[in-house]
Design an enzyme around this catalytic site. Structure first.
Site, PDB file in Angstrom:
ATOM      1  N   ALA A  77       1.276  -0.160  -2.599  1.00 51.84           N
ATOM      2  CA  ALA A  77      -0.129   0.172  -2.351  1.00 51.84           C
ATOM      3  C   ALA A  77      -1.003  -0.252  -3.524  1.00 51.84           C
ATOM      4  O   ALA A  77      -0.720  -1.247  -4.185  1.00 51.84           O
ATOM      5  CB  ALA A  77      -0.261   1.666  -2.022  1.00 51.84           C
ATOM      6  N   SER A  78      -2.012   0.515  -3.816  1.00 54.04           N
ATOM      7  CA  SER A  78      -3.010   0.077  -4.793  1.00 54.04           C
ATOM      8  C   SER A  78      -2.496   0.028  -6.227  1.00 54.04           C
ATOM      9  O   SER A  78      -3.201  -0.460  -7.115  1.00 54.04           O
ATOM     10  CB  SER A  78      -4.216   1.003  -4.733  1.00 54.04           C
ATOM     11  OG  SER A  78      -4.698   1.049  -3.426  1.00 54.04           O
TER      12      SER A  78
END
Lengths: 625, 378
Positions: free
Chosen positions: A330-331
């Site tokens: 993810a981020s």
């Protein structure tokens, strides 16, 4: 010679005949005696050496003596794995007259239940009759004294003592230390392939998992030998010669047990894992996967019932989530991508774009949403990292293309083993065109690339890989191998082994690293930083990146609503970070399964761990002053 | 009296110990027997793991056996001669009794239980068979005629087969040889001897297929190749050979035999005691021991030669040669020359019944040796 027929007995003739026959008999005796003597001469003179050797072989037996397994300490010398005497109740079947009666009497004396008797009978079938078989594998002190007082009633039954592994911290370190357990057929085969069977002749247990397995060669030591005289029943009469075994090496880990216990406390009741690393050496300071389990059960042969509970638990305690858990990063990988974009010249520090919350490509109907539905407005690369703007990274990924992303991210070690000294490790997946073709026999679509820009799609990474990659960013491209083992304990002194490095990431522009590092600081310190709330008012300056990984894809026009989703469909909360910002020494990565947002769920735990680390460090420093 | 035996009498008759002769004890024989018993006790002490109880029990048996010998020596030869046929008949009846009403023990039916005592009739036959054959043959002129020899063989064969059937191969072998020795000493012609040898070798396969039990066949197979089953039936003989071989020239020393002291040797105080002796006293000890045996055999044969009548000669000679068979078979089997049959090393092995019979035999020898002059004075 002929004799005349006469009716009157001729005594003289008879006596002469008899004397002749006696003489022949004596000759006969002499011949047979000579035969006996020549055979004995052959045995005692001609083949003396041979029989002498066989006689010694009969009476002299070389018994292997197991070396004591090396102890394991944490970085501060706290004992993590020790050897404790255990007492087992052994039965030599051959020496028992009535086994059933003996078992019945022992059951009454020591409260042995039927399961244990059945297990014993199973073991009995596998063992030769003159070898001892354990009825009870671990006796309490009370049981030892009860049996000792009654031993005279049970010939052929005895208490045997040996050293067995004990892990005083139990479940806190299972996924790091692993455990030892009885050598099984598979182990034996491996040992024989490695030519080590002789060295394990007297050894009871072998490392099955974790450090115990990875550093088995250091921990085991060298077998010793005892030359003993035995009788035909195999009983030792006396020792003729003794070559002591060489004990295994005492190992020191990079693990700080207090930090590890803090990690355990922080993850209590959650599914997830934390990895904390020393950014200067790559040493693993803490590595905890939750839920865990007590390794001590395995040392003495875990009951099948208990093992089934562990195996069937939907929380999967047997998996080391820190090294085997493969999550979409993810981020958390936005800083990495930002750096790659800057290095490749796809973006610059000045690149700005307007995020309206919906990223679209020309002639493509699909809409990629930002996590903030209305978007972040005007953003540059630094702000995009700070606020975790998806729009910016969708565009960056689109412009870099999967080939460049795959190449640069692989340099960080994604899709590859970190090289940690644990065999339980997964390599995650760094997708590429070739990979997708091989895996699904499908071409790479542009849409795949865009999701990769926010660490989704086919990209998976372990928390350990994330920790390693953050450490690489902190060290501006110097890549360290995460190491659990720090060195050896020799005569009470720690001798540290040098850190291991991988091929560094070549940097063109030093400023790019600084920009990425400052953007990670912004995550904590800037007004809209996603980690700001979690890291409010720390005594140290830290930097990091939050991540919230989608576990199931949400329909195009549906809103993500955590409360309405089943727990296992909720987002994974991720966080990577390091501290202090100016003189980094501590990096951390954590993943919480189905916990929700990275900023709200993962970051506070990372902060607590950092707080604990720095508090303890100052305490130690002040103690030293 | 031949010139020869007269010379022997002057040389060997214990004139120096007239009081021993008066109580019908042959001093020269007694010295040999006592020497053997001494060796036996010393070896037994080592073989039995320094167990004084074992030594005491053996001493009691030796005492009993000596008493039996002394008692038998007092019986006039003429009485033996007259008793022979009844003794033999009673023995055969008892063997038949064993066959039908015998008591099993150790997988064989050897004992007869008379309520107050259990005993083996086969032991009686060890004396009864040579007595019977000697009595029968000595009724006629020597050398015996063929029909006498055939009947003599039948007298031997009946108890031999009955005992072999029990099964007790060792004893039947001893009994068969005691009878055959009488026939041999009586002057059975060489042609007949060769014929009997041929017949016997033809009989061997018959024995193998019809008479021998499985365990006996196994013993023979094991004897032929002991290493085929080193932990099973070959174990005895392999361990025994190791014990003997590792003794070397001088032996490991008394109580120092590792094979016996550490209990690798089976049956070490009974049938395999020779292995213990060999391990601890070596080849030199063996030569000394065999010298004692040879001495006894020579003394026995000289007694037989000096005996007055054919019956005494034949009986004494046969008993002496049978004594040698004990020695040869025991040492042969312990050292791997012969298959394992249960024959003790005479007067050395621990054990009761056979020793009493053996000493009764020596009692007969002493009777022959010491009563001769009494007879000649009549």
């Amino acid at each position: 010679m002929r004799f005349q027929r006469i009716t009157i007995k001729d005594h003289t003739a008879e006596a002469n005949l008899f004397a002749r026959r006696c003489f022949i008999a004596i000759l006969f005796v002499a011949v047979l005696m000579t035969l006996l003597i020549s055979n004995l001469y052959y045995l005692q003179i001609e083949r003396y050496e041979d029989y002498q050797t066989r006689s010694n072989g009969n009476r002299i037996k070389v018994l292997p003596v197991a070396p004591n397994r090396g102890l394991i300490f944490d970085r501060n010398g706290v004992l993590l794995a020790e050897n404790k005497p255990v007492f087992s109740l052994d039965i030599i079947p051959e020496e028992i007259e009535n086994l059933e009666q003996t078992l019945a009497d022992l059951s009454v004396l020591l409260n042995i239940d039927k399961d244990q008797i059945d297990d014993f009978k199973d073991d009995l079938k596998k063992q030769r009759r003159f070898k001892p078989v354990s009825l009870l594998k671990r006796l309490s002190n009370q049981e030892v004294s009860i049996f000792s007082a009654n031993q005279y009633r049970f010939p052929g039954v005895s208490i045997e003592a040996r050293l067995a592994r004990f892990y005083p911290y139990g479940s806190a370190l299972t996924h790091v230390l692993g455990y030892v357990a009885r050598i099984n057929k598979k182990d034996l085969q491996k040992l024989s392939e490695a030519g080590l069977v002789a060295n394990y002749a007297a050894t009871h247990d072998i490392g099955k998992l974790g450090i115990e397995k990875f550093h088995e060669d250091k921990l085991h030591g060298e077998v010793g030998y005892q030359e003993v005289e035995i009788n035909s029943k195999g009983r030792i009469i006396r020792t003729l010669n003794f070559q002591p075994p060489i004990p295994g090496q005492d190992l020191v880990l990079n693990i700080d047990i207090n930090l590890q216990l803090e990690a355990q406390k922080l993850l209590n009741g959650k599914r997830g894992s934390i990895v904390a690393m020393d950014t200067q050496t790559g040493g693993v300071l803490a590595l905890y996967s939750s839920p865990s389990y007590d390794p001590n059960y395995f040392v003495h042969g875990i009951s099948s019932k208990r093992y089934k509970v562990l195996l069937d638990s939907k929380d999967r305690p047997l998996i080391n989530r820190a090294t085997q858990g493969q999550y979409p990063p993810a981020s958390t990988i936005k800083p990495h991508l930002a750096l790659a974009g800057l290095e490749k010249g796809v973006i610059s520090a000045e690149t700005r774009m307007f995020d309206n919350g919906k990223y679209q490509l020309k002639n493509v109907s699909h809409v990629w949403r930002d996590w903030v539905p209305w978007g972040h407005g005007w953003v540059d690369v630094k702000k995009s990292v700070e606020v975790s703007c998806d729009y910016f990274f969708y565009d960056l990924a689109y412009r870099m293309g999967i080939d460049q992303i795959s190449e640069t991210m692989s340099e960080f070690g994604f899709g590859d083993y970190t090289g940690i000294d644990l065999y339980e490790e997964s390599d995650g997946n760094m997708p590429s065109r070739g990979w997708k073709r091989a895996r699904f026999n499908e071409p790479w679509y542009i849409g795949d690339t865009i999701s990769v820009g926010i660490g989704q799609s086919y990209w998976t990474a372990t928390p350990l890989q994330l920790a390693q990659s953050v450490t690489t960013i902190v060290n501006k491209g110097r890549r360290l191998v995460p190491q659990v083992l720090s060195g050896k304990m020799i005569n009470g002194k720690i001798s540290i082994e040098p850190e291991k490095e991988l091929r560094p990431i070549a940097i063109i522009n030093e400023d790019n690293w600084d920009l990425v590092l400052s953007s990670m600081l912004g995550v904590i310190e800037e007004e809209h930083g996603t980690g700001r709330t979690a890291f409010k008012d720390t005594d140290y300056r830290s930097a990091g990146k939050t991540g919230t990984a989608q576990v199931v894809s949400i329909a195009q026009d549906a809103e993500y609503d955590a409360d309405s989703l089943k727990e296992e469909h909720r987002d994974n909360a991720m966080y990577v970070g390091y501290a202090p910002y100016d003189t980094p020494e501590f990096s951390v990565a954590l993943a919480l399964e189905n916990a929700g947002g990275g900023g709200s769920q993962a970051a506070p735990i990372a902060r607590n761990l950092m707080d604990y680390y720095f508090e303890n460090k100052t305490q130690q420093l002040s103690k030293h002053d | 009296m031949t010139e020869n035996s007269a010379w022997l009498r002057t040389k060997l008759t214990p004139n120096s110990q007239p009081w021993l002769a008066r109580i019908h004890v042959d001093g020269l024989l007694l010295i040999g027997l006592l020497a053997l018993m001494g060796v036996g006790l010393v070896t037994l002490y080592a073989a039995g793991g320094q167990d004084m109880d074992l030594i005491q029990r053996q001493l009691v048996r030796l005492g009993l056996a000596m008493a039996v010998m002394f008692f038998v020596a007092q019986i006039p030869i003429l009485a033996f001669q007259r008793m022979s046929i009844y003794f033999y008949a009673a023995g055969v009846l008892m063997l038949l009794g064993v066959l039908f009403f015998g008591v099993m023990g150790k997988g064989a039916q050897r004992w007869l239980d008379l309520g107050f005592v259990r005993f083996q009739p086969s032991e009686i036959m060890k004396l009864a068979v040579p007595m019977m054959v000697a009595w029968y043959i000595s009724r006629f002129n020597l050398p015996p005629k063929i029909r006498h020899i055939i009947l003599g063989f039948i007298f031997v064969a009946v108890p031999t087969l009955l005992i072999a059937k029990q099964p007790d191969l060792g004893t039947s072998l001893l009994i068969a040889s005691s009878g055959i020795f009488v026939l041999f000493l009586a002057g059975m012609s060489w042609r007949l001897i060769s014929l009997v040898t041929v017949l016997a070798s033809l009989f061997a396969p018959v024995m193998w297929f019809f008479l021998m039990k499985e365990y006996q066949k196994q013993r023979v197979l094991t004897f032929l190749n002991p290493e085929s089953d080193p932990l099973g039936s070959g174990y005895h003989i392999i361990q025994s050979k190791i014990a003997i071989g590792s003794g070397g020239v001088q032996g490991k020393g008394w109580l120092q035999g590792t094979q016996s002291q550490l209990e690798f040797l089976p049956e070490r105080h009974t049938d395999f005691i020779f292995a213990v002796f060999s391990e601890e006293f070596g080849l030199l000890g063996i030569l000394a021991l065999l010298a004692v045996y040879c001495y006894i055999i020579i003394v026995g044969l000289l007694i037989a030669m000096r005996a007055q009548d054919a019956y005494a000669k034949l009986l004494a000679g046969s008993l002496t040669l049978t004594f040698f068979v004990y020695v040869f078979v025991n040492i042969g089997m312990v050292s791997g020359l012969l298959p394992v049959v249960g024959v003790p090393l005479p007067l050395v092995s621990y054990g009761g019944t056979s020793m009493v019979t053996l000493m009764a035999g020596f009692g007969i020898l002493m009777a022959v040796s010491t009563q001769k002059r009494l007879v000649s004075r009549q």
